[in-house]
Design a protein around this motif. Structure first.
Motif, PDB file in Angstrom:
ATOM      1  N   PHE A 134       0.840  -1.202   0.000  1.00 20.06           N
ATOM      2  CA  PHE A 134       0.000   0.000   0.000  1.00 20.06           C
ATOM      3  C   PHE A 134       0.878   1.255   0.000  1.00 20.06           C
ATOM      4  O   PHE A 134       0.597   2.232  -0.697  1.00 20.06           O
ATOM      5  N   LEU A 135       1.949   1.201   0.776  1.00 18.36           N
ATOM      6  CA  LEU A 135       2.822   2.378   0.880  1.00 18.36           C
ATOM      7  C   LEU A 135       3.599   2.637  -0.408  1.00 18.36           C
ATOM      8  O   LEU A 135       4.244   3.674  -0.539  1.00 18.36           O
TER       9      LEU A 135
ATOM     10  N   ILE B 185       2.460   3.608  -2.905  1.00 20.79           N
ATOM     11  CA  ILE B 185       1.902   4.787  -3.564  1.00 20.79           C
ATOM     12  C   ILE B 185       2.778   6.004  -3.301  1.00 20.79           C
ATOM     13  O   ILE B 185       2.654   7.021  -3.977  1.00 20.79           O
ATOM     14  N   LEU B 186       3.647   5.882  -2.323  1.00 20.61           N
ATOM     15  CA  LEU B 186       4.643   6.933  -2.114  1.00 20.61           C
ATOM     16  C   LEU B 186       5.813   6.675  -3.051  1.00 20.61           C
ATOM     17  O   LEU B 186       6.479   5.652  -2.945  1.00 20.61           O
ATOM     18  N   GLU B 187       5.985   7.559  -3.993  1.00 14.25           N
ATOM     19  CA  GLU B 187       7.112   7.409  -4.912  1.00 14.25           C
ATOM     20  C   GLU B 187       8.412   7.689  -4.158  1.00 14.25           C
ATOM     21  O   GLU B 187       8.404   8.336  -3.111  1.00 14.25           O
TER      22      GLU B 187
ATOM     23  N   ILE C  35      -9.219   8.900   0.621  1.00 16.51           N
ATOM     24  CA  ILE C  35      -9.220   7.522   0.089  1.00 16.51           C
ATOM     25  C   ILE C  35     -10.655   7.050  -0.111  1.00 16.51           C
ATOM     26  O   ILE C  35     -10.999   6.461  -1.141  1.00 16.51           O
TER      27      ILE C  35
ATOM     28  N   VAL D 212      -3.915  -6.124 -11.353  1.00 11.78           N
ATOM     29  CA  VAL D 212      -4.102  -4.913 -12.156  1.00 11.78           C
ATOM     30  C   VAL D 212      -5.021  -3.938 -11.423  1.00 11.78           C
ATOM     31  O   VAL D 212      -4.775  -2.733 -11.377  1.00 11.78           O
TER      32      VAL D 212
ATOM     33  N   ARG E 106      -4.001  -0.235 -10.274  1.00 10.76           N
ATOM     34  CA  ARG E 106      -4.745   0.910 -10.807  1.00 10.76           C
ATOM     35  C   ARG E 106      -5.281   1.781  -9.670  1.00 10.76           C
ATOM     36  O   ARG E 106      -5.189   3.011  -9.707  1.00 10.76           O
TER      37      ARG E 106
ATOM     38  N   LYS F  49      -2.606   3.756  -7.947  1.00 15.13           N
ATOM     39  CA  LYS F  49      -2.151   4.899  -8.741  1.00 15.13           C
ATOM     40  C   LYS F  49      -3.144   6.065  -8.612  1.00 15.13           C
ATOM     41  O   LYS F  49      -2.746   7.224  -8.480  1.00 15.13           O
TER      42      LYS F  49
ATOM     43  N   ASP G 255      -2.331   9.734  -7.073  1.00 16.59           N
ATOM     44  CA  ASP G 255      -2.609  10.993  -7.785  1.00 16.59           C
ATOM     45  C   ASP G 255      -3.445  11.927  -6.919  1.00 16.59           C
ATOM     46  O   ASP G 255      -3.163  13.115  -6.798  1.00 16.59           O
TER      47      ASP G 255
ATOM     48  N   LEU H 294      -4.015  11.855  -3.597  1.00 21.67           N
ATOM     49  CA  LEU H 294      -3.333  12.305  -2.373  1.00 21.67           C
ATOM     50  C   LEU H 294      -2.271  13.350  -2.706  1.00 21.67           C
ATOM     51  O   LEU H 294      -1.999  14.246  -1.903  1.00 21.67           O
TER      52      LEU H 294
END
Lengths: 281, 185
Positions: B101-102, B104-106, B124, B165, B169, B172, B176, B178
């Motif tokens: 889940f984390l 999502i932090l690039e 969320i 997938v 998705r 991502k 975006d 957040l």
């Protein structure tokens, strides 16, 4: 999987606890009972005697067949029925297999080849001497639009998901992907996906994101793929690469071979059509 | 026995209610708890705690959906036991799912200095309301309930790629959103 998450960033996990209760309850209400075997395999173990009837019946059948075989082997050939042979042979007093003819052997070998390569060869659907431009133009017919980074499928999503489900079921599925190969300074190859054709429908990659080939292979359990480059002034370039997913290294220039990369006047200025054969491990 | 009848037993203070609940939902309770806790003893303790909790909570509660009510209680109790006893294994499923889940932090991004989990949770939720129902379910099963991919495949009747997938998705989209809202900077 990320492993370098800063401890302070792990606070983001707390946000999950604040997901709207209605959403959570709505999902939980639809939970199915778990499969018999739990994740630890220690709950709801089926009784070893659950299938005793089936086992008993199978054992009885096996014993009867074994006992009856000598009798059948003697009687049936005499009334024109052979066991394990290919028919007839009445009165011969034997049920030995006849040796296959040469034609039959060839047919079997052909069949073996088919079994060894069960998926249709997408590129072979086009004549070998057909110009790559024409193949490319043919591939691009259609109108489905997809952004391959999974996030913004603009049209044809159902078809795309149908494709994924087909792959998951282990059914043959193939896809043509028009790409621009790119080479990174470290020698690894990436491809920029532009058009994706599945089942004769076109998906267009409208974004500009690049994905490493190795990541695409892993995402979709691709067992092998073929590619055909579109070459401006030279002959078509066909090659099949077999690549097991257990291989951990990314693709490199050498994996593709000189002809793939250099016949086109350098990296990044030509188009390719990649024919992917999806395979469920 | 249907849920309505079980709830009636609870309301009538009939101990048969616990037995019937165990019979009907024991397996799913253990599966949920076992997704979070590493030890079988902890799983059993969690399920027993929830059964006792149900006895104490109904009445006054009269859950509209008993299965959802129980599943949420088991998950929350398992999480509490995990925290209290540090009963989840390092590198175990909870951590793996959390790390996923984390993602999502690039690299190079951080949470805003004034990060509030509640506000992030609301964002969320807003994203989950907008995405297809199947994607929403997959997200909750994975990150709220801690199910592994094969369990989600069973729950959703989807294949592995479809599930992966969907998660990719949704993550991502969350990243975006957040980012737009200044939660991730």
């Amino acid at each position: 999987m990320r492993t370098n998450i800063k401890p302070e960033n792990r606070r983001l996990l707390e946000a999950i606890e604040y997901i709207d209760e209605e959403i959570v309850l709505g999902v939980l209400a639809g939970l199915k009972d778990p499969e018999e075997k739990s994740i630890h395999g220690e709950y709801q173990k089926p009784s070893p005697f659950k299938y005793w009837r089936q086992f008993t019946a199978m054992a009885a059948c096996l014993i009867l067949l074994t006992a009856a075989f000598p009798v059948l082997n003697y009687v049936l050939p005499r009334i024109g029925i052979s066991i394990g042979g290919r028919g007839g042979n009445a009165g011969a007093g034997t049920s030995e297999l006849e040796a296959p003819t040469q034609a039959e052997t060839q047919a079997l070998e052909t069949e073996d080849e088919k079994i060894d390569s069960p998926y249709p060869r997408a590129i072979d659907a086009y004549p070998a001497d057909m110009p790559a431009e024409e193949i490319y133009a043919d591939v691009l017919k259609g109108g489905w639009v997809v952004n391959y980074d999974f996030s913004e499928i603009e049209a044809g999503e159902d078809l795309w998901l149908d494709f994924l489900n087909k792959v998951d079921r282990g059914e043959p599925a193939r896809i043509l992907i028009a790409t621009y190969p790119l080479e990174y300074p470290d020698g690894t190859i990436s491809i920029e996906l532009h058009e994706v054709v599945y089942d004769g429908k076109l998906f267009t990659h409208t974004g500009g994101s690049h994905r490493g080939i190795d990541s695409i292979l892993k995402d979709f359990n691709i067992f092998r793929f073929e590619y055909l480059t579109k070459i401006e002034h030279e002959s078509n370039n066909r090659k099949t690469i077999k690549w097991m997913l257990t291989h951990k290294n990314p693709y490199t220039y050498e994996d593709f071979g000189d002809e793939f990369m250099s016949n086109n006047g350098g990296i990044g200025d030509h188009e390719s059509i990649m024919s992917f054969y999806y395979y469920k491990n | 026995m249907d849920d309505k009848r079980i709830i009636e037993l609870f309301l009538a203070r009939d101990e048969e209610a616990i037995k019937k609940t165990q019979e009907k939902y024991g397996a799913i309770c253990r599966t949920i708890a076992a997704n979070i806790l590493s030890q079988r003893e902890d799983v059993e303790e969690c399920v027993n705690d929830v059964m006792l909790g149900l006895w104490n909570a109904i009445p006054p509660d009269e859950p509209k959906d008993l299965k959802a009510y129980i599943a949420r209680a088991v998950r929350n109790r398992a999480r509490d036991i995990g925290r209290e006893a540090n009963a989840w294994k390092r590198g175990g499923r909870v951590q793996i799912v959390g790390d996923e889940f984390l993602s999502i932090l690039e690299d190079g991004t951080d949470l805003a200095s004034d990060f509030e989990a509640k506000r992030a949770g609301e964002i969320i939720s807003g994203v989950l309301e907008l995405i297809p129902e199947a994607d929403k379910k997959i997200f909750v099963l994975r990150y709220w309930l801690g199910m592994d991919i094969s369990q989600i495949m069973h729950q959703m009747n989807f294949g592995e790629s479809r599930v992966k997938v969907s998660l990719h998705r949704t993550r991502k989209k969350l990243a975006d959103e957040l980012g737009k809202r200044g939660i991730i900077v």
